[in-house]
Design an enzyme around this catalytic site. Structure first.
Site: not given
Ligand SMILES: NC(=O)c1ccc[n+]([C@@H]2O[C@H](COP(=O)([O-])OP(=O)(O)OC[C@H]3O[C@@H](n4cnc5c(N)ncnc54)[C@H](O)[C@@H]3O)[C@@H](O)[C@H]2O)c1
Length: 271
Positions: A149, A163
């Site tokens: 990120s 985070y």
């Molecule tokens: N949305 C943003 O603006 C943004 C910006 C920078 C980085 N990110 C990164 O992108 C990634 C996630 O984005 P996303 O939109 O897919 O998020 P999201 O939370 O919608 O999806 C992540 C999924 O991971 C699953 N999960 C969480 N913990 C888990 C575990 N221990 N075992 C198995 N599954 C697990 C959740 O159930 C969820 O469905 C993350 O790494 C986040 O830090 C997002």
């Protein structure tokens, strides 16, 4: 799509979504499948994994779902065994997308939240790599893409200490694997998404950005935040997924150990 990943097998860890709609993980799974890969959609939330599987199959793609908490080593081991038995005997792509967040600095963030965020955001990557790498070593090829990120590179404007600290470790994790396993044909890169329009983004809006921008309504908050991005808009999950598909493809055959920022120019500006 060009079929750049035809018949490759891709594990997407965190392929569901924390709410309804399109997440980074779900978009990555969809784009890998559109490029021809067979996808294992992994999530601890069975309904979220099933929805990703449904979307891929509705487009004619191949997807199996695996439900497990990847902070548990037996789940990570079973994930790999399930992939080998259900999709085929190789694992060509591991996409580590799992990430959770909670606002808070050192004083107000609870100790258990610190532990949980570091465990989920780092140990899940470690355990997935731990059980996937031996398969990739045997086949002498593989691509690992870790989702970091921009919060791990720059202060986001609000304290998300655990985070940001966890995300700050992703480049080192990525480079270590790239260097240790380059001679085995394994490439390892990370992607730093910027502000991406996902259910997670809407959660961070609730977590303090609305207040930080003067208690504005959701539309005004979005307009104000988008005005801080040189390309003038939030990213979409497909902006991140398309970068991941490139890194996983043979077009990126000579790329390993890198950090690819997908942020519309957000961190390029001086202030
Ligand atoms: N949305 C943003 O603006 C943004 C910006 C920078 C980085 N990110 C990164 O992108 C990634 C996630 O984005 P996303 O939109 O897919 O998020 P999201 O939370 O919608 O999806 C992540 C999924 O991971 C699953 N999960 C969480 N913990 C888990 C575990 N221990 N075992 C198995 N599954 C697990 C959740 O159930 C969820 O469905 C993350 O790494 C986040 O830090 C997002």
């Amino acid at each position: 799509m060009s079929g750049r990943l035809k018949d490759r097998i891709a594990i997407v860890a965190g392929a569901g979504a924390m709410g309804t709609g399109m997440s980074n993980g779900r978009a990555a799974a969809l784009v890998y499948a559109r490029e021809g890969a067979k996808v294992l959609a992994v999530d601890r939330d069975s309904a979220a994994a099933a929805e990703t599987q449904r979307l891929i199959r509705a487009e004619g793609g191949t997807c199996e779902a695996f439900v497990g908490d990847l902070t548990d080593s037996s789940a990570a081991r079973e994930m790999v065994e399930f992939s080998l038995s259900s999709l085929g005997r190789t694992i060509d792509i591991l996409h580590n997308n799992i990430g959770i967040l909670k606002a808070g600095g050192p004083v107000d963030l609870a100790e258990e939240d610190w532990d949980k965020i570091l465990t989920v955001n780092l140990k899940s990557f470690f355990l997935a790599v731990k059980f996937v790498v031996p398969v990739m070593e045997r086949q002498k090829r593989g691509v690992i893409t870790n989702i970091g990120s921009i919060a791990g590179l720059r202060y986001s404007g609000l304290p998300f200490l655990a985070y940001a600290t966890a995300k700050g470790a992703i480049p080192t994790f990525t480079r270590s694997i790239a260097l240790q396993y380059g001679a085995s044909g394994i490439r390892s890169n990370c992607i730093h998404p910027g502000i991406i329009d996902t259910p997670m983004l809407r959660m961070t809006a609730d977590a303090g950005y609305a207040k930080a921008f003067g208690n504005v309504d959701a539309a005004t908050l979005q307009a104000k935040r988008e005005a801080t991005i040189p390309l003038g808009r939030f990213g979409t999950p497909f902006d991140v997924a398309n970068a991941a598909a490139f890194l996983a493809s043979d077009d990126a055959n000579y790329i390993t150990g890198i950090e690819l920022v997908v942020d519309g120019g957000f961190i390029a500006r001086a202030g």
